[in-house]
Design a protein around this motif. Structure first.
Motif, short mmCIF file in Angstrom:
data_model
loop_
_atom_site.label_atom_id
_atom_site.label_comp_id
_atom_site.label_asym_id
_atom_site.label_seq_id
_atom_site.Cartn_x
_atom_site.Cartn_y
_atom_site.Cartn_z
N LYS A 183 -6.81 2.63 -2.83
CA LYS A 183 -7.49 2.93 -1.57
C LYS A 183 -8.00 4.35 -1.69
O LYS A 183 -7.22 5.30 -1.64
CB LYS A 183 -6.53 2.78 -0.39
CG LYS A 183 -7.17 3.13 0.96
CD LYS A 183 -6.17 3.06 2.09
CE LYS A 183 -6.86 3.45 3.41
NZ LYS A 183 -5.91 3.48 4.54
N LEU B 172 -11.14 0.43 -3.46
CA LEU B 172 -11.40 0.12 -2.05
C LEU B 172 -11.69 1.43 -1.33
O LEU B 172 -10.79 2.25 -1.15
CB LEU B 172 -10.19 -0.58 -1.43
CG LEU B 172 -9.76 -1.88 -2.12
CD1 LEU B 172 -8.35 -2.26 -1.69
CD2 LEU B 172 -10.74 -3.00 -1.80
N LEU C 139 -11.29 -0.69 2.61
CA LEU C 139 -10.00 -0.78 3.29
C LEU C 139 -10.00 0.31 4.35
O LEU C 139 -9.94 1.50 4.02
CB LEU C 139 -8.84 -0.59 2.31
CG LEU C 139 -7.44 -1.00 2.77
CD1 LEU C 139 -6.46 -0.98 1.61
CD2 LEU C 139 -6.90 -0.14 3.90
N SER C 140 -10.06 -0.08 5.63
CA SER C 140 -10.23 0.93 6.67
C SER C 140 -9.70 0.45 8.00
O SER C 140 -9.77 -0.73 8.33
CB SER C 140 -11.72 1.25 6.81
OG SER C 140 -11.96 2.09 7.92
N PHE D 80 -2.60 4.73 -2.54
CA PHE D 80 -3.41 5.43 -1.53
C PHE D 80 -3.77 6.81 -2.06
O PHE D 80 -2.92 7.66 -2.23
CB PHE D 80 -2.64 5.55 -0.22
CG PHE D 80 -3.48 5.91 0.98
CD1 PHE D 80 -4.80 6.33 0.85
CD2 PHE D 80 -2.95 5.83 2.25
CE1 PHE D 80 -5.57 6.66 1.95
CE2 PHE D 80 -3.71 6.15 3.37
CZ PHE D 80 -5.01 6.57 3.22
N THR E 45 -12.28 4.12 1.51
CA THR E 45 -11.82 4.34 2.88
C THR E 45 -12.37 5.65 3.40
O THR E 45 -11.77 6.30 4.27
CB THR E 45 -10.28 4.29 2.97
OG1 THR E 45 -9.87 4.32 4.34
CG2 THR E 45 -9.64 5.44 2.21
N LEU F 177 0.88 -1.17 0.00
CA LEU F 177 0.00 0.00 0.00
C LEU F 177 0.91 1.21 0.00
O LEU F 177 1.58 1.50 1.00
CB LEU F 177 -0.90 -0.01 1.24
CG LEU F 177 -1.74 1.24 1.48
CD1 LEU F 177 -2.70 1.50 0.31
CD2 LEU F 177 -2.51 1.13 2.80
#
Length: 310
Positions: free
Chosen positions: A171, A197, A216-217, A142, A199, A106
Protein backbone atom coordinates in the motif's frame (compact mmCIF):
# COMPACT_ATOMS: atom_id res chain seq x y z
CA UNK A 1 -9.10 -16.19 -1.60
CA UNK A 2 -5.59 -15.85 -2.98
CA UNK A 3 -4.94 -12.13 -3.43
CA UNK A 4 -1.54 -12.59 -5.05
CA UNK A 5 -1.41 -10.51 -8.19
CA UNK A 6 -4.85 -8.98 -7.57
CA UNK A 7 -5.17 -5.24 -8.15
CA UNK A 8 -8.30 -3.17 -8.65
CA UNK A 9 -10.11 -1.34 -5.87
CA UNK A 10 -9.55 -2.25 -2.23
CA UNK A 11 -11.70 0.12 -0.12
CA UNK A 12 -10.61 0.70 3.46
CA UNK A 13 -13.89 0.27 5.29
CA UNK A 14 -15.29 2.20 8.23
CA UNK A 15 -16.54 0.79 11.55
CA UNK A 16 -20.06 1.96 12.42
CA UNK A 17 -20.91 2.40 16.10
CA UNK A 18 -24.26 2.42 17.85
CA UNK A 19 -25.19 5.41 20.06
CA UNK A 20 -23.90 3.52 23.12
CA UNK A 21 -20.45 3.18 21.53
CA UNK A 22 -20.66 -0.52 20.71
CA UNK A 23 -20.06 -1.81 17.18
CA UNK A 24 -23.29 -1.70 15.19
CA UNK A 25 -23.13 -5.16 13.63
CA UNK A 26 -26.04 -4.65 11.27
CA UNK A 27 -24.71 -1.34 9.96
CA UNK A 28 -21.24 -2.86 9.62
CA UNK A 29 -22.50 -5.74 7.48
CA UNK A 30 -24.60 -3.41 5.36
CA UNK A 31 -21.59 -1.13 4.78
CA UNK A 32 -19.29 -4.02 3.87
CA UNK A 33 -21.95 -5.59 1.62
CA UNK A 34 -22.41 -2.31 -0.25
CA UNK A 35 -18.66 -2.17 -0.90
CA UNK A 36 -18.34 -5.85 -1.82
CA UNK A 37 -21.13 -5.54 -4.39
CA UNK A 38 -19.52 -2.57 -6.15
CA UNK A 39 -18.10 -3.47 -9.56
CA UNK A 40 -14.31 -3.31 -9.50
CA UNK A 41 -13.89 -3.96 -5.78
CA UNK A 42 -11.55 -6.91 -5.29
CA UNK A 43 -10.92 -6.86 -1.54
CA UNK A 44 -12.38 -5.37 1.63
CA UNK A 45 -9.83 -3.84 3.98
CA UNK A 46 -10.92 -3.73 7.61
CA UNK A 47 -9.34 -2.64 10.91
CA UNK A 48 -7.18 0.09 9.39
CA UNK A 49 -7.06 3.79 10.17
CA UNK A 50 -10.41 4.22 8.40
CA UNK A 51 -11.94 1.59 10.67
CA UNK A 52 -10.72 3.29 13.88
CA UNK A 53 -8.76 0.13 14.64
CA UNK A 54 -6.85 1.55 17.57
CA UNK A 55 -10.16 2.11 19.39
CA UNK A 56 -11.09 -1.56 18.99
CA UNK A 57 -9.98 -4.33 21.32
CA UNK A 58 -8.78 -7.70 19.99
CA UNK A 59 -12.21 -9.32 20.21
CA UNK A 60 -13.82 -6.44 18.36
CA UNK A 61 -11.21 -6.55 15.63
CA UNK A 62 -11.91 -10.25 15.14
CA UNK A 63 -15.64 -9.57 15.05
CA UNK A 64 -15.13 -7.02 12.26
CA UNK A 65 -13.07 -9.53 10.26
CA UNK A 66 -15.72 -12.21 10.68
CA UNK A 67 -18.39 -9.80 9.48
CA UNK A 68 -16.32 -9.01 6.40
CA UNK A 69 -15.73 -12.70 5.74
CA UNK A 70 -19.45 -13.35 6.06
CA UNK A 71 -20.47 -10.80 3.44
CA UNK A 72 -17.47 -10.96 1.07
CA UNK A 73 -18.25 -14.38 -0.36
CA UNK A 74 -15.73 -16.06 -2.63
CA UNK A 75 -15.44 -13.22 -5.17
CA UNK A 76 -14.00 -10.58 -2.84
CA UNK A 77 -11.02 -10.89 -0.52
CA UNK A 78 -10.73 -9.79 3.11
CA UNK A 79 -7.64 -7.97 4.35
CA UNK A 80 -7.22 -7.24 8.05
CA UNK A 81 -5.18 -4.36 9.35
CA UNK A 82 -2.52 -5.17 11.92
CA UNK A 83 -1.85 -2.02 13.95
CA UNK A 84 0.34 -2.65 16.98
CA UNK A 85 3.18 -0.95 18.80
CA UNK A 86 5.28 -4.04 19.45
CA UNK A 87 6.24 -7.17 17.56
CA UNK A 88 4.51 -9.55 19.97
CA UNK A 89 1.25 -7.64 19.68
CA UNK A 90 1.47 -7.52 15.89
CA UNK A 91 2.05 -11.27 15.74
CA UNK A 92 -0.96 -11.89 17.98
CA UNK A 93 -3.18 -9.72 15.79
CA UNK A 94 -1.94 -11.50 12.67
CA UNK A 95 -2.88 -14.87 14.20
CA UNK A 96 -6.26 -13.45 15.23
CA UNK A 97 -6.84 -12.34 11.63
CA UNK A 98 -6.11 -15.82 10.31
CA UNK A 99 -8.45 -17.39 12.86
CA UNK A 100 -11.25 -14.96 11.92
CA UNK A 101 -11.00 -15.78 8.22
CA UNK A 102 -8.91 -13.02 6.65
CA UNK A 103 -7.13 -13.68 3.35
CA UNK A 104 -4.22 -11.32 4.08
CA UNK A 105 -3.06 -8.71 6.57
CA UNK A 106 -2.22 -5.05 6.06
CA UNK A 107 0.85 -4.51 8.22
CA UNK A 108 1.30 -1.02 9.67
CA UNK A 109 4.69 0.12 10.99
CA UNK A 110 4.72 0.78 14.74
CA UNK A 111 4.53 4.49 15.54
CA UNK A 112 7.83 4.27 17.36
CA UNK A 113 9.50 3.83 13.95
CA UNK A 114 8.94 7.57 13.47
CA UNK A 115 11.62 8.14 16.08
CA UNK A 116 14.42 7.15 13.71
CA UNK A 117 13.90 3.57 12.59
CA UNK A 118 15.28 4.53 9.16
CA UNK A 119 18.71 4.53 10.81
CA UNK A 120 18.08 0.97 12.04
CA UNK A 121 16.83 -0.93 8.96
CA UNK A 122 17.34 -4.27 10.70
CA UNK A 123 14.58 -3.26 13.11
CA UNK A 124 12.03 -3.04 10.29
CA UNK A 125 13.29 -6.24 8.69
CA UNK A 126 13.02 -8.20 11.94
CA UNK A 127 9.58 -6.78 12.68
CA UNK A 128 8.14 -7.68 9.29
CA UNK A 129 9.87 -11.07 9.24
CA UNK A 130 8.53 -11.96 12.70
CA UNK A 131 4.96 -11.14 11.71
CA UNK A 132 5.36 -13.12 8.48
CA UNK A 133 6.55 -16.10 10.51
CA UNK A 134 3.63 -15.84 12.94
CA UNK A 135 0.98 -16.74 10.36
CA UNK A 136 0.63 -18.18 6.89
CA UNK A 137 -1.39 -15.15 5.80
CA UNK A 138 0.32 -13.04 3.12
CA UNK A 139 1.26 -9.45 3.91
CA UNK A 140 0.29 -6.15 2.35
CA UNK A 141 3.01 -3.78 3.54
CA UNK A 142 1.94 -0.23 4.37
CA UNK A 143 4.38 2.34 3.00
CA UNK A 144 3.58 5.68 4.61
CA UNK A 145 5.03 9.08 3.76
CA UNK A 146 8.71 9.68 4.34
CA UNK A 147 7.82 12.95 6.10
CA UNK A 148 5.95 10.99 8.78
CA UNK A 149 9.10 9.05 9.62
CA UNK A 150 7.13 5.84 9.04
CA UNK A 151 7.99 5.34 5.38
CA UNK A 152 10.62 2.82 4.33
CA UNK A 153 13.55 4.11 2.29
CA UNK A 154 13.54 2.68 -1.26
CA UNK A 155 16.52 0.45 -0.52
CA UNK A 156 14.83 -1.00 2.56
CA UNK A 157 11.49 -1.37 0.78
CA UNK A 158 13.16 -3.35 -1.97
CA UNK A 159 14.99 -5.47 0.56
CA UNK A 160 11.81 -6.23 2.47
CA UNK A 161 10.10 -7.36 -0.73
CA UNK A 162 13.08 -9.54 -1.64
CA UNK A 163 13.71 -11.11 1.74
CA UNK A 164 10.14 -11.57 3.01
CA UNK A 165 8.36 -13.66 0.39
CA UNK A 166 5.10 -13.37 2.31
CA UNK A 167 4.79 -9.77 1.09
CA UNK A 168 2.40 -9.87 -1.88
CA UNK A 169 1.53 -6.18 -2.13
CA UNK A 170 2.48 -2.70 -0.96
CA UNK A 171 0.00 0.00 0.00
CA UNK A 172 2.02 2.90 -1.34
CA UNK A 173 1.40 6.28 0.28
CA UNK A 174 4.67 8.15 -0.09
CA UNK A 175 2.72 11.40 -0.74
CA UNK A 176 5.46 12.98 -2.89
CA UNK A 177 5.70 11.97 -6.57
CA UNK A 178 9.48 11.57 -6.55
CA UNK A 179 9.32 9.31 -3.48
CA UNK A 180 6.46 7.34 -5.05
CA UNK A 181 8.50 6.78 -8.21
CA UNK A 182 11.46 5.63 -6.13
CA UNK A 183 9.23 3.17 -4.30
CA UNK A 184 7.82 1.88 -7.58
CA UNK A 185 11.32 1.33 -8.90
CA UNK A 186 12.35 -0.54 -5.74
CA UNK A 187 9.25 -2.73 -5.77
CA UNK A 188 9.40 -3.50 -9.49
CA UNK A 189 13.08 -4.35 -9.14
CA UNK A 190 12.75 -6.74 -6.19
CA UNK A 191 12.96 -9.82 -8.44
CA UNK A 192 9.35 -11.03 -8.19
CA UNK A 193 5.87 -9.62 -8.78
CA UNK A 194 4.54 -7.49 -5.91
CA UNK A 195 1.24 -5.65 -6.36
CA UNK A 196 1.38 -1.87 -5.95
CA UNK A 197 -1.77 -0.29 -4.49
CA UNK A 198 -1.64 3.49 -4.50
CA UNK A 199 -3.09 5.36 -1.54
CA UNK A 200 -1.87 8.85 -2.44
CA UNK A 201 -5.32 10.22 -1.85
CA UNK A 202 -4.91 13.81 -3.02
CA UNK A 203 -3.38 12.73 -6.36
CA UNK A 204 -4.68 9.23 -7.07
CA UNK A 205 -5.18 9.99 -10.77
CA UNK A 206 -1.60 11.14 -11.17
CA UNK A 207 -0.26 8.17 -9.23
CA UNK A 208 -2.09 5.82 -11.60
CA UNK A 209 -0.28 7.51 -14.47
CA UNK A 210 3.05 6.81 -12.78
CA UNK A 211 2.00 3.18 -12.45
CA UNK A 212 -0.10 1.17 -10.01
CA UNK A 213 -2.01 -2.10 -10.01
CA UNK A 214 -4.89 -0.76 -7.96
CA UNK A 215 -6.09 1.65 -5.28
CA UNK A 216 -6.35 1.00 -1.54
CA UNK A 217 -7.97 3.99 0.13
CA UNK A 218 -10.40 5.11 2.78
CA UNK A 219 -12.16 7.33 0.22
CA UNK A 220 -13.24 4.04 -1.33
CA UNK A 221 -15.59 3.60 1.62
CA UNK A 222 -17.63 6.44 0.11
CA UNK A 223 -16.69 6.52 -3.57
CA UNK A 224 -15.51 3.05 -4.56
CA UNK A 225 -17.48 3.20 -7.81
CA UNK A 226 -15.74 6.43 -8.83
CA UNK A 227 -12.35 4.90 -8.01
CA UNK A 228 -13.26 1.85 -10.09
CA UNK A 229 -14.24 4.03 -13.05
CA UNK A 230 -11.02 6.03 -12.83
CA UNK A 231 -8.85 2.95 -12.49
CA UNK A 232 -10.54 1.09 -15.34
CA UNK A 233 -10.25 4.13 -17.63
CA UNK A 234 -6.59 4.53 -16.73
CA UNK A 235 -5.91 0.86 -17.42
CA UNK A 236 -7.41 1.04 -20.90
CA UNK A 237 -5.65 4.31 -21.69
CA UNK A 238 -8.82 6.41 -21.81
CA UNK A 239 -7.38 9.56 -20.25
CA UNK A 240 -10.48 11.65 -20.93
CA UNK A 241 -12.69 9.20 -19.00
CA UNK A 242 -10.14 8.99 -16.17
CA UNK A 243 -10.12 12.78 -15.94
CA UNK A 244 -13.90 12.86 -15.73
CA UNK A 245 -13.86 10.38 -12.87
CA UNK A 246 -11.11 12.35 -11.16
CA UNK A 247 -13.15 15.55 -11.49
CA UNK A 248 -15.96 13.82 -9.57
CA UNK A 249 -13.51 12.61 -6.93
CA UNK A 250 -11.78 15.95 -6.29
CA UNK A 251 -14.56 17.61 -4.22
CA UNK A 252 -14.51 14.61 -1.91
CA UNK A 253 -10.75 14.41 -1.44
CA UNK A 254 -10.61 18.14 -0.80
CA UNK A 255 -13.19 18.00 1.96
CA UNK A 256 -12.02 14.70 3.50
CA UNK A 257 -8.25 15.17 3.45
CA UNK A 258 -7.75 18.51 5.12
CA UNK A 259 -6.80 19.68 8.56
CA UNK A 260 -7.33 18.38 11.14
CA UNK A 261 -6.29 15.08 9.58
CA UNK A 262 -7.63 13.10 12.54
CA UNK A 263 -11.17 13.81 11.28
CA UNK A 264 -10.69 12.43 7.75
CA UNK A 265 -12.52 9.14 8.33
CA UNK A 266 -14.97 10.82 10.68
CA UNK A 267 -15.95 12.99 7.68
CA UNK A 268 -16.41 9.87 5.56
CA UNK A 269 -18.81 8.48 8.16
CA UNK A 270 -20.75 11.72 7.98
CA UNK A 271 -20.83 11.42 4.18
CA UNK A 272 -22.29 7.91 4.35
CA UNK A 273 -24.84 9.12 6.89
CA UNK A 274 -25.89 11.94 4.55
CA UNK A 275 -26.20 9.37 1.74
CA UNK A 276 -28.48 7.24 3.88
CA UNK A 277 -25.93 4.43 4.10
CA UNK A 278 -24.97 4.71 7.77
CA UNK A 279 -27.51 5.14 10.59
CA UNK A 280 -25.15 6.71 13.13
CA UNK A 281 -22.12 8.74 11.93
CA UNK A 282 -20.41 9.40 15.25
CA UNK A 283 -16.92 8.03 15.91
CA UNK A 284 -15.65 6.62 19.16
CA UNK A 285 -14.33 9.16 21.67
CA UNK A 286 -12.05 10.96 22.00
CA UNK A 287 -12.92 11.79 18.37
CA UNK A 288 -15.79 14.26 18.19
CA UNK A 289 -18.81 14.33 15.86
CA UNK A 290 -18.58 16.59 12.81
CA UNK A 291 -20.04 20.08 13.38
CA UNK A 292 -23.07 21.27 11.38
CA UNK A 293 -21.11 23.75 9.24
CA UNK A 294 -18.71 21.07 8.07
CA UNK A 295 -21.60 18.66 7.49
CA UNK A 296 -22.91 21.23 5.03
CA UNK A 297 -19.56 21.28 3.22
CA UNK A 298 -19.51 17.49 3.05
CA UNK A 299 -23.04 17.50 1.66
CA UNK A 300 -21.99 20.00 -1.02
CA UNK A 301 -19.03 17.80 -1.96
CA UNK A 302 -21.30 14.77 -2.30
CA UNK A 303 -23.64 16.72 -4.57
CA UNK A 304 -20.69 17.90 -6.69
CA UNK A 305 -19.46 14.30 -6.97
CA UNK A 306 -22.87 13.12 -8.11
CA UNK A 307 -23.37 10.91 -5.05
CA UNK A 308 -26.22 12.92 -3.56
CA UNK A 309 -29.11 14.78 -5.18
CA UNK A 310 -29.17 18.55 -4.93
Amino acid sequence: MDLTGIGGIWPASLTPFAPDGSIDGGALRAHLRHLAETDGVRALVVNGHAGEATSLDREERQAVIRAAREVAGERVGVVAGVVAEDTRGACALARDAAEAGADAILLFPPLLFAGGAEARPEMALRFVSAVAAATALPIVLFQLSRASGLGYAPELLGRLCREVPGIIAVKEGSDIPAAYEASLEAIRGCGRPVTVLTTNNTWLFASLAYGADGILSGVGSVASAILADMFAASQRGDIAAARRANARLLPLTRVFYRRPALDMHNRMKTALHLMGLLPHPDPRPPLLPIEPAERGEIRAALVAAGLLGA
